[in-house]
Design an enzyme around this catalytic site. Sequence first.
Site, PDB file in Angstrom:
ATOM      1  N   GLU A 196       9.963 -20.852 -25.930  1.00 36.37           N
ATOM      2  CA  GLU A 196       9.835 -20.022 -27.134  1.00 36.37           C
ATOM      3  C   GLU A 196      10.375 -18.615 -26.877  1.00 36.37           C
ATOM      4  OE1 GLU A 196       7.624 -21.946 -25.684  1.00 36.37           O
ATOM      5  OE2 GLU A 196       6.096 -22.668 -27.059  1.00 36.37           O
ATOM      6  N   CYS A 217       8.840 -19.252 -20.922  1.00 38.87           N
ATOM      7  CA  CYS A 217       8.693 -20.403 -21.820  1.00 38.87           C
ATOM      8  C   CYS A 217       9.913 -20.547 -22.734  1.00 38.87           C
ATOM      9  CB  CYS A 217       7.457 -20.226 -22.693  1.00 38.87           C
ATOM     10  SG  CYS A 217       5.899 -20.446 -21.836  1.00 38.87           S
ATOM     11  N   GLU A 226      12.133 -21.729 -15.236  1.00 41.97           N
ATOM     12  CA  GLU A 226      11.105 -21.482 -14.212  1.00 41.97           C
ATOM     13  C   GLU A 226      11.686 -20.678 -13.056  1.00 41.97           C
ATOM     14  OE1 GLU A 226       9.321 -25.316 -13.427  1.00 41.97           O
ATOM     15  OE2 GLU A 226       8.231 -25.228 -15.328  1.00 41.97           O
ATOM     16  N   ASN A 227      10.804 -20.332 -12.119  1.00 41.40           N
ATOM     17  CA  ASN A 227      11.207 -19.482 -10.996  1.00 41.40           C
ATOM     18  C   ASN A 227      10.391 -19.871  -9.777  1.00 41.40           C
ATOM     19  OD1 ASN A 227      11.102 -16.774  -9.334  1.00 41.40           O
ATOM     20  ND2 ASN A 227      12.753 -16.539 -10.801  1.00 41.40           N
ATOM     21  N   ALA A 228      10.992 -19.728  -8.582  1.00 36.99           N
ATOM     22  CA  ALA A 228      10.285 -20.026  -7.339  1.00 36.99           C
ATOM     23  C   ALA A 228       9.011 -19.182  -7.234  1.00 36.99           C
ATOM     24  CB  ALA A 228      11.195 -19.749  -6.145  1.00 36.99           C
ATOM     25  N   ASN A 271      12.696 -23.652 -21.337  1.00 34.89           N
ATOM     26  CA  ASN A 271      11.941 -22.948 -20.291  1.00 34.89           C
ATOM     27  C   ASN A 271      12.817 -22.741 -19.055  1.00 34.89           C
ATOM     28  OD1 ASN A 271      11.616 -25.784 -19.994  1.00 34.89           O
ATOM     29  ND2 ASN A 271       9.691 -25.567 -18.891  1.00 34.89           N
ATOM     30  N   TYR A 294       6.336 -18.499  -9.296  1.00 35.59           N
ATOM     31  CA  TYR A 294       5.928 -19.195 -10.534  1.00 35.59           C
ATOM     32  C   TYR A 294       5.666 -18.312 -11.759  1.00 35.59           C
ATOM     33  CZ  TYR A 294       5.273 -23.434  -7.635  1.00 35.59           C
ATOM     34  OH  TYR A 294       5.438 -24.503  -6.798  1.00 35.59           O
TER      35      TYR A 294
HETATM   36  N1  THU Z   1       6.077 -24.240 -21.510  1.00 33.68           N
HETATM   37  C1  THU Z   1       6.932 -23.832 -22.485  1.00 33.68           C
HETATM   38  O1  THU Z   1       8.105 -23.548 -22.232  1.00 33.68           O
HETATM   39  N2  THU Z   1       6.452 -23.740 -23.757  1.00 33.68           N
HETATM   40  C2  THU Z   1       5.217 -24.147 -24.141  1.00 33.68           C
HETATM   41  O2  THU Z   1       4.898 -24.062 -25.313  1.00 33.68           O
HETATM   42  C3  THU Z   1       4.261 -24.655 -23.139  1.00 33.68           C
HETATM   43  C4  THU Z   1       4.684 -24.550 -21.729  1.00 33.68           C
HETATM   44  C5  THU Z   1       6.609 -24.377 -20.139  1.00 33.68           C
HETATM   45  C6  THU Z   1       6.148 -23.357 -19.135  1.00 33.68           C
HETATM   46  C7  THU Z   1       6.402 -24.081 -17.831  1.00 33.68           C
HETATM   47  O3  THU Z   1       7.756 -23.910 -17.447  1.00 33.68           O
HETATM   48  C8  THU Z   1       6.199 -25.554 -18.183  1.00 33.68           C
HETATM   49  O4  THU Z   1       6.235 -25.619 -19.600  1.00 33.68           O
HETATM   50  C9  THU Z   1       4.900 -26.144 -17.668  1.00 33.68           C
HETATM   51  O5  THU Z   1       3.818 -25.420 -18.054  1.00 33.68           O
END
Ligand code: THU
Length: 137
Positions: free
Chosen positions: A56, A54, A45-47, A43, A49
């Site tokens: 996947e 994800c 993320e970004n400031a 995953n 949100y």
């Molecule tokens: N997240 C994933 O990368 N895959 C998943 O299957 C569930 C959630 C990430 C998104 C976010 O960066 C963090 O988990 C918290 O939700």
Amino acid sequence: MNAIDELFEAASAARRNAYAPYSRFAVGAAIRSASGAIYRGANVENASYPVGACAETGAIAAMIVAGERDIAEILIVGDGDALATPCGACRQRIIEFAGKDAKVLVAGPDGVRASFSIGALLPEAFGPSIRASIDRQ
Ligand code: THU
């Protein structure tokens, strides 16, 4: 190393590079494609949100960039007590490139905790075959 252990190790290595400073929930994913190759994602993320991606999503992008289109199985590794099952949007991303019997393995840091088919996680999906049948109408 057996095939599942190999996928688990690949997803765990990806997870170690996750960029998750906001949720502090690092996730790794590893796809085994039809050819047997493994593609990984974490995953990011970004400031801002909602802009975050994800694990996947990254693994699917890596598979596509390599010229493959078929997910045989995907393993997702998270942390904590709850199962880190794929979010709804990622279930839709997976079904785009997987038959409904493709395996979705959900793992914690110690190994695989549960196994589902993508068809069970996303029943009656609006997938590519439905899209194609609409186009034929
Ligand atoms: N997240 C994933 O990368 N895959 C998943 O299957 C569930 C959630 C990430 C998104 C976010 O960066 C963090 O988990 C918290 O939700």
